[in-house]
Design a protein around this motif. Structure first.
Motif, short mmCIF file in Angstrom:
data_model
loop_
_atom_site.label_atom_id
_atom_site.label_comp_id
_atom_site.label_asym_id
_atom_site.label_seq_id
_atom_site.Cartn_x
_atom_site.Cartn_y
_atom_site.Cartn_z
N ALA A 131 0.20 -3.89 5.08
CA ALA A 131 -0.57 -3.81 3.83
C ALA A 131 -1.80 -4.72 3.85
O ALA A 131 -2.89 -4.30 3.46
CB ALA A 131 0.32 -4.17 2.64
N LEU A 132 -1.64 -5.95 4.29
CA LEU A 132 -2.72 -6.93 4.20
C LEU A 132 -3.66 -6.93 5.40
O LEU A 132 -4.81 -7.38 5.28
CB LEU A 132 -2.13 -8.34 4.03
N ARG A 133 -3.20 -6.42 6.54
CA ARG A 133 -4.02 -6.48 7.75
C ARG A 133 -4.68 -5.14 8.10
O ARG A 133 -5.75 -5.13 8.69
CB ARG A 133 -3.18 -6.92 8.93
N HIS A 134 -4.02 -4.04 7.76
CA HIS A 134 -4.47 -2.77 8.31
C HIS A 134 -4.84 -1.69 7.30
O HIS A 134 -5.87 -1.04 7.46
CB HIS A 134 -3.43 -2.23 9.29
N GLU A 135 -4.02 -1.45 6.27
CA GLU A 135 -4.29 -0.35 5.36
C GLU A 135 -4.00 -0.72 3.90
O GLU A 135 -3.12 -0.13 3.26
CB GLU A 135 -3.49 0.89 5.76
N TRP A 138 -5.47 0.01 1.26
CA TRP A 138 -5.70 1.11 0.34
C TRP A 138 -4.44 1.96 0.14
O TRP A 138 -4.25 2.52 -0.93
CB TRP A 138 -6.87 1.98 0.81
N LEU A 139 -3.56 2.02 1.15
CA LEU A 139 -2.31 2.77 0.99
C LEU A 139 -1.38 2.09 -0.02
O LEU A 139 -0.49 2.73 -0.57
CB LEU A 139 -1.58 2.90 2.33
N TYR A 140 -1.58 0.80 -0.22
CA TYR A 140 -0.75 0.02 -1.14
C TYR A 140 -1.50 -0.27 -2.44
O TYR A 140 -1.01 -1.02 -3.27
CB TYR A 140 -0.35 -1.31 -0.46
N GLU A 141 -2.68 0.33 -2.57
CA GLU A 141 -3.53 0.15 -3.75
C GLU A 141 -3.81 -1.32 -4.04
O GLU A 141 -3.78 -1.78 -5.19
CB GLU A 141 -2.92 0.85 -4.96
N LEU A 142 -4.10 -2.07 -2.96
CA LEU A 142 -4.40 -3.49 -3.09
C LEU A 142 -5.90 -3.71 -3.23
O LEU A 142 -6.70 -3.09 -2.53
CB LEU A 142 -3.90 -4.27 -1.87
N GLU A 143 -6.26 -4.62 -4.10
CA GLU A 143 -7.65 -5.03 -4.28
C GLU A 143 -7.81 -6.39 -3.61
O GLU A 143 -7.51 -7.42 -4.20
CB GLU A 143 -7.99 -5.11 -5.77
N MET A 144 -8.29 -6.37 -2.36
CA MET A 144 -8.46 -7.61 -1.60
C MET A 144 -9.86 -8.16 -1.80
O MET A 144 -10.83 -7.40 -1.88
CB MET A 144 -8.20 -7.35 -0.11
N ASP A 145 -9.95 -9.50 -1.86
CA ASP A 145 -11.27 -10.11 -1.95
C ASP A 145 -11.85 -10.32 -0.55
O ASP A 145 -11.24 -9.94 0.45
CB ASP A 145 -11.24 -11.40 -2.79
N LEU A 169 0.98 -6.16 -4.71
CA LEU A 169 1.75 -5.94 -3.49
C LEU A 169 3.22 -5.64 -3.82
O LEU A 169 3.80 -4.68 -3.30
CB LEU A 169 1.66 -7.16 -2.56
N LEU A 170 3.81 -6.45 -4.70
CA LEU A 170 5.21 -6.25 -5.06
C LEU A 170 5.43 -4.88 -5.71
O LEU A 170 6.39 -4.18 -5.40
CB LEU A 170 5.69 -7.36 -5.99
N THR A 171 4.54 -4.49 -6.60
CA THR A 171 4.65 -3.18 -7.27
C THR A 171 4.64 -2.06 -6.23
O THR A 171 5.47 -1.15 -6.27
CB THR A 171 3.52 -2.99 -8.28
N ILE A 229 -1.82 -13.54 -2.19
CA ILE A 229 -1.26 -13.59 -0.84
C ILE A 229 -2.31 -13.04 0.12
O ILE A 229 -3.12 -12.19 -0.26
CB ILE A 229 0.06 -12.79 -0.76
N ARG A 230 -2.27 -13.52 1.38
CA ARG A 230 -3.14 -12.95 2.40
C ARG A 230 -2.51 -13.08 3.77
O ARG A 230 -1.63 -13.92 3.99
CB ARG A 230 -4.52 -13.60 2.40
N ALA A 231 -2.98 -12.25 4.69
CA ALA A 231 -2.63 -12.38 6.10
C ALA A 231 -3.59 -13.38 6.70
O ALA A 231 -4.78 -13.40 6.35
CB ALA A 231 -2.76 -11.02 6.79
N LEU A 232 -3.10 -14.21 7.59
CA LEU A 232 -3.94 -15.25 8.19
C LEU A 232 -4.79 -14.74 9.34
O LEU A 232 -5.83 -15.32 9.64
CB LEU A 232 -3.06 -16.41 8.66
#
Length: 183
Positions: free
Chosen positions: A15-19, A21-28, A38-40, A76-79
């Protein structure tokens, strides 16, 4: 059936590194996403995913040997390890004198002329120790070539480095003149 930390880590990494949009995440621009989004998304998978909560995320991050993610309040983020379009912003840092990279023998031939390039990722991934680099190299070859990167010299020549975590450093690229095969 219960969800284990490895399964959760794989899903969160995807979710955080690759796709995202599939998880409907709004990353900064620094790769942070809201934990509740993410939890939802994970809970919508149903089954044992329905019970994923903030405590589970914290436990997974705390118990991880590779420290791939970090929590900061409600985000949360991937490092490291991103392949998302666009550039994750990172703060430059001074690297240790030497870093290491494991690769396949056929790739070493290309690196000797072109240097280390990120390929399908945003950054070149470098290890702080030989053992980790060899493990990473074994993903590409049963007999990886261990490379030594003169990170201090590369930084002096203008290569920008970023700390991924205590075991992983990142760079845009590393010129061939700063890379050699280990003895």
């Amino acid at each position: 059936m219960t969800l284990n930390d490895a399964e959760l880590s794989r899903a969160v990494s995807h979710a955080l590194r690759h796709e995202p949009w599939l998880y409907e995440l709004e990353m900064d621009e620094e790769g942070w996403a809201p934990v509740d989004q993410l939890l939802t998304s994970l809970r919508e998978r149903g089954g044992s995913w329905g019970s994923v909560d903030g405590d589970g995320l914290e436990r997974m991050i705390t118990n991880s040997k590779k420290r791939r993610h970090e929590l900061d309040g409600d985000r949360i983020r991937a490092l490291y390890g991103h392949s998302v379009p666009g550039r994750i912003q990172r703060r430059p840092a001074s690297p240790p004198q030497l870093l290491f990279h494991g690769t396949a023998p056929e790739t070493w031939k290309v690196i000797q002329s072109d240097g280390l390039r990120p390929m399908r990722r945003q950054f070149v991934h470098l290890s702080v120790d030989r053992e980790t680099a060899v493990k990473v190299g074994r993903r590409k070859s049963a007999s990886p070539v261990l490379l030594v990167v003169d990170a201090a010299a590369a930084a002096s020549d203008g290569t920008t480095f970023f700390e991924g975590n205590e075991l992983v450093w990142l760079a845009d690229c590393v010129p061939a003149r700063h890379v050699r095969a280990a003895d």
